[in-house]
Design a protein around this motif. Structure first.
Motif, PDB file in Angstrom:
ATOM      1  N   ILE A  18       0.853  -1.181   0.000  1.00  0.00           N
ATOM      2  CA  ILE A  18       0.000   0.000   0.000  1.00  0.00           C
ATOM      3  C   ILE A  18       0.899   1.244   0.000  1.00  0.00           C
ATOM      4  N   ALA A  19       1.043   1.835  -1.169  1.00  0.00           N
ATOM      5  CA  ALA A  19       1.876   3.029  -1.297  1.00  0.00           C
ATOM      6  C   ALA A  19       1.162   4.251  -0.731  1.00  0.00           C
ATOM      7  N   ARG A  20      -0.143   4.321  -0.953  1.00  0.00           N
ATOM      8  CA  ARG A  20      -0.980   5.365  -0.365  1.00  0.00           C
ATOM      9  C   ARG A  20      -2.359   4.775  -0.105  1.00  0.00           C
ATOM     10  N   GLY A  21      -2.979   5.172   1.002  1.00  0.00           N
ATOM     11  CA  GLY A  21      -4.314   4.689   1.321  1.00  0.00           C
ATOM     12  C   GLY A  21      -4.336   3.773   2.525  1.00  0.00           C
ATOM     13  N   SER A  22      -5.458   3.068   2.696  1.00  0.00           N
ATOM     14  CA  SER A  22      -5.632   2.162   3.828  1.00  0.00           C
ATOM     15  C   SER A  22      -6.764   1.195   3.503  1.00  0.00           C
ATOM     16  N   GLY A  23      -6.985   0.234   4.383  1.00  0.00           N
ATOM     17  CA  GLY A  23      -8.061  -0.720   4.160  1.00  0.00           C
ATOM     18  C   GLY A  23      -8.124  -1.759   5.261  1.00  0.00           C
ATOM     19  N   GLU A  24      -9.201  -2.533   5.260  1.00  0.00           N
ATOM     20  CA  GLU A  24      -9.400  -3.620   6.218  1.00  0.00           C
ATOM     21  C   GLU A  24      -9.250  -4.943   5.480  1.00  0.00           C
ATOM     22  N   TYR A  25      -8.462  -5.828   6.061  1.00  0.00           N
ATOM     23  CA  TYR A  25      -8.161  -7.096   5.410  1.00  0.00           C
ATOM     24  C   TYR A  25      -8.296  -8.236   6.413  1.00  0.00           C
ATOM     25  N   LEU A  26      -8.965  -9.296   5.978  1.00  0.00           N
ATOM     26  CA  LEU A  26      -9.060 -10.525   6.770  1.00  0.00           C
ATOM     27  C   LEU A  26      -8.202 -11.566   6.070  1.00  0.00           C
ATOM     28  N   ILE A  27      -7.158 -12.036   6.743  1.00  0.00           N
ATOM     29  CA  ILE A  27      -6.222 -12.979   6.135  1.00  0.00           C
ATOM     30  C   ILE A  27      -6.064 -14.183   7.047  1.00  0.00           C
ATOM     31  N   ASP A  28      -6.508 -15.328   6.561  1.00  0.00           N
ATOM     32  CA  ASP A  28      -6.421 -16.574   7.342  1.00  0.00           C
ATOM     33  C   ASP A  28      -7.060 -16.435   8.717  1.00  0.00           C
ATOM     34  N   GLY A  29      -8.214 -15.761   8.767  1.00  0.00           N
ATOM     35  CA  GLY A  29      -8.959 -15.639  10.009  1.00  0.00           C
ATOM     36  C   GLY A  29      -8.538 -14.508  10.914  1.00  0.00           C
ATOM     37  N   ARG A  30      -7.536 -13.744  10.522  1.00  0.00           N
ATOM     38  CA  ARG A  30      -7.063 -12.634  11.348  1.00  0.00           C
ATOM     39  C   ARG A  30      -7.409 -11.305  10.696  1.00  0.00           C
ATOM     40  N   GLN A  31      -7.914 -10.376  11.481  1.00  0.00           N
ATOM     41  CA  GLN A  31      -8.340  -9.079  10.983  1.00  0.00           C
ATOM     42  C   GLN A  31      -7.189  -8.072  11.079  1.00  0.00           C
ATOM     43  N   TYR A  32      -6.953  -7.334   9.989  1.00  0.00           N
ATOM     44  CA  TYR A  32      -5.896  -6.334   9.979  1.00  0.00           C
ATOM     45  C   TYR A  32      -6.431  -5.001   9.446  1.00  0.00           C
ATOM     46  N   LEU A  33      -5.936  -3.918   9.997  1.00  0.00           N
ATOM     47  CA  LEU A  33      -6.153  -2.590   9.436  1.00  0.00           C
ATOM     48  C   LEU A  33      -4.824  -2.163   8.833  1.00  0.00           C
ATOM     49  N   ALA A  34      -4.754  -2.153   7.495  1.00  0.00           N
ATOM     50  CA  ALA A  34      -3.505  -1.836   6.808  1.00  0.00           C
ATOM     51  C   ALA A  34      -3.510  -0.380   6.366  1.00  0.00           C
ATOM     52  N   GLN A  35      -2.327   0.218   6.318  1.00  0.00           N
ATOM     53  CA  GLN A  35      -2.213   1.625   5.946  1.00  0.00           C
ATOM     54  C   GLN A  35      -0.971   1.842   5.100  1.00  0.00           C
ATOM     55  N   GLN A  36      -0.722   3.093   4.742  1.00  0.00           N
ATOM     56  CA  GLN A  36       0.387   3.433   3.865  1.00  0.00           C
ATOM     57  C   GLN A  36       1.697   2.834   4.376  1.00  0.00           C
ATOM     58  N   GLY A  37       2.417   2.189   3.447  1.00  0.00           N
ATOM     59  CA  GLY A  37       3.708   1.604   3.785  1.00  0.00           C
ATOM     60  C   GLY A  37       3.635   0.156   4.222  1.00  0.00           C
ATOM     61  N   ASP A  38       2.433  -0.391   4.346  1.00  0.00           N
ATOM     62  CA  ASP A  38       2.293  -1.781   4.809  1.00  0.00           C
ATOM     63  C   ASP A  38       2.455  -2.778   3.669  1.00  0.00           C
ATOM     64  N   ILE A  39       3.067  -3.901   4.006  1.00  0.00           N
ATOM     65  CA  ILE A  39       3.194  -5.041   3.096  1.00  0.00           C
ATOM     66  C   ILE A  39       2.170  -6.081   3.526  1.00  0.00           C
ATOM     67  N   LEU A  40       1.434  -6.642   2.580  1.00  0.00           N
ATOM     68  CA  LEU A  40       0.452  -7.682   2.882  1.00  0.00           C
ATOM     69  C   LEU A  40       0.878  -8.958   2.173  1.00  0.00           C
ATOM     70  N   ILE A  41       0.920 -10.057   2.914  1.00  0.00           N
ATOM     71  CA  ILE A  41       1.351 -11.339   2.379  1.00  0.00           C
ATOM     72  C   ILE A  41       0.164 -12.287   2.309  1.00  0.00           C
ATOM     73  N   PHE A  42      -0.142 -12.773   1.107  1.00  0.00           N
ATOM     74  CA  PHE A  42      -1.216 -13.746   0.921  1.00  0.00           C
ATOM     75  C   PHE A  42      -0.579 -15.058   0.469  1.00  0.00           C
ATOM     76  N   ASN A  43      -0.270 -15.932   1.431  1.00  0.00           N
ATOM     77  CA  ASN A  43       0.290 -17.238   1.093  1.00  0.00           C
ATOM     78  C   ASN A  43      -0.694 -18.047   0.253  1.00  0.00           C
ATOM     79  N   GLN A  44      -0.159 -18.972  -0.506  1.00  0.00           N
ATOM     80  CA  GLN A  44      -1.026 -19.878  -1.261  1.00  0.00           C
ATOM     81  C   GLN A  44      -1.998 -20.576  -0.308  1.00  0.00           C
ATOM     82  N   GLY A  45      -3.286 -20.580  -0.659  1.00  0.00           N
ATOM     83  CA  GLY A  45      -4.296 -21.255   0.151  1.00  0.00           C
ATOM     84  C   GLY A  45      -4.852 -20.444   1.293  1.00  0.00           C
ATOM     85  N   ALA A  46      -4.314 -19.251   1.527  1.00  0.00           N
ATOM     86  CA  ALA A  46      -4.804 -18.415   2.635  1.00  0.00           C
ATOM     87  C   ALA A  46      -6.100 -17.718   2.216  1.00  0.00           C
ATOM     88  N   VAL A  47      -7.177 -18.006   2.920  1.00  0.00           N
ATOM     89  CA  VAL A  47      -8.451 -17.355   2.626  1.00  0.00           C
ATOM     90  C   VAL A  47      -8.372 -15.907   3.085  1.00  0.00           C
TER      91      VAL A  47
END
Length: 294
Positions: free
Chosen positions: A52-81
């Motif tokens: 996320i270069a600019r902005g923010s958002g809410e992400y549910l990754i493998d059952g865990r809730q995250y609030l991501a914002q500018q500068g964050d890296i999000l990892i979606f492993n294979q098979g991760a809902v």
């Protein structure tokens, strides 16, 4: 400033022998188009990395809730809902790439991190570097630049290694923080187990979320906060049954149970026998021991 470098690494560290990960796609979304939600789904053929270069958002990754914002890296492993809900913003900018045939030693295929690691990591001082890598990667792919295949191969691997390094460093930091936080949660329960504790009380005291509270304490102690509190109450009740003349009703109240029936139920569930029978067994055993010694 001049710094001489002598790097003799010829293969990418952490990759299994013969592993040759390949770039499947790159994506760059801007403005309101980046706010289109992508509801619950998973990928069985690839790893995805989002930045996320600019902005923010809410992400549910493998059952865990995250609030991501500018500068964050999000990892979606294979098979991760996962479920993606970027926030609407006119200046938002999100990059992502898909990678397959990646095998890191000790991890399943197309996994950048272990499943119990945090899937959202702040890039910190590396924010500008990651932004530059993603932007250059997109320019190479979208512009069909000369030798784009070679350049994108190395850019992709640079992204993978940098993101993995940051993720592992953050995981070690959280592990250290988690041990300290786990001890604080334990201390809070030890101090208040006689009271009608609710998770919100601990959350407010320590300033953490419900999910993080349960997750950290389970890793620290092996029990959820509720399980630990129950065992703490029952353990204290056992001591009072054996070492005092207090009756069961009084003991139930002393360890935090308003209902003696509820105390009976929980005690039997944990110990295997009712409190009165437990006291009798211990007292009779103690008397037998005294007779034998006499």
């Amino acid at each position: 400033m001049l710094t001489h470098c002598q790097d003799e690494v010829t293969v990418y560290p952490d990759y299994a022998d013969g592993c040759a990960p390949a770039l499947l796609f790159v994506c760059k979304t801007q403005g309101e188009e980046s706010a289109i939600p992508r509801v619950m789904h998973k990928h069985d053929d690839r790893l995805e990395i989002m930045f996320i270069a600019r902005g923010s958002g809410e992400y549910l990754i493998d059952g865990r809730q995250y609030l991501a914002q500018q500068g964050d890296i999000l990892i979606f492993n294979q098979g991760a809902v996962h479920d993606e809900r970027p926030h609407v913003s006119a200046d938002s900018l999100i990059y992502s790439c898909g990678i397959h045939r990646m095998q890191i030693v000790g991890l399943p295929e197309n996994h950048l991190i272990a499943g119990d690691n945090s899937a959202v990591i702040a890039s910190g001082d590396h924010e500008a570097s990651l932004h530059g890598l993603f932007d250059t990667l997109c320019r190479q792919v979208f512009g069909h630049e000369r030798h784009a295949g070679v350049v994108t191969h190395h850019l992709m691997n640079a992204l993978v290694m940098l993101c993995r390094t940051l993720c592992l460093a953050r995981h070690r930091e959280l592990e250290k923080t988690g041990a300290s936080l786990g001890l604080s949660i334990k201390q809070f329960i030890d101090d208040h187990y006689r009271e009608p504790i609710v998770l919100e009380s601990i959350m407010a005291e320590l300033g953490i979320t419900r999910f993080y509270l349960i997750h950290v304490f389970k890793r620290f102690s092996g029990y959820t906060p509720k399980q630990y509190m129950i065992r703490r109450r029952v353990g204290e009740a056992q001591s009072l049954l054996v070492n005092t003349a207090m009756d069961v009703v009084t003991i139930a109240g002393a360890v935090g149970y308003e209902s003696v029936n509820n105390f009976h139920r929980v005690f039997k569930m944990v110990v295997g026998i009712p409190p009165a029978q437990y006291k009798k067994l211990w007292m009779e055993g103690g008397q037998a021991g005294k007779k034998e010694n006499g």
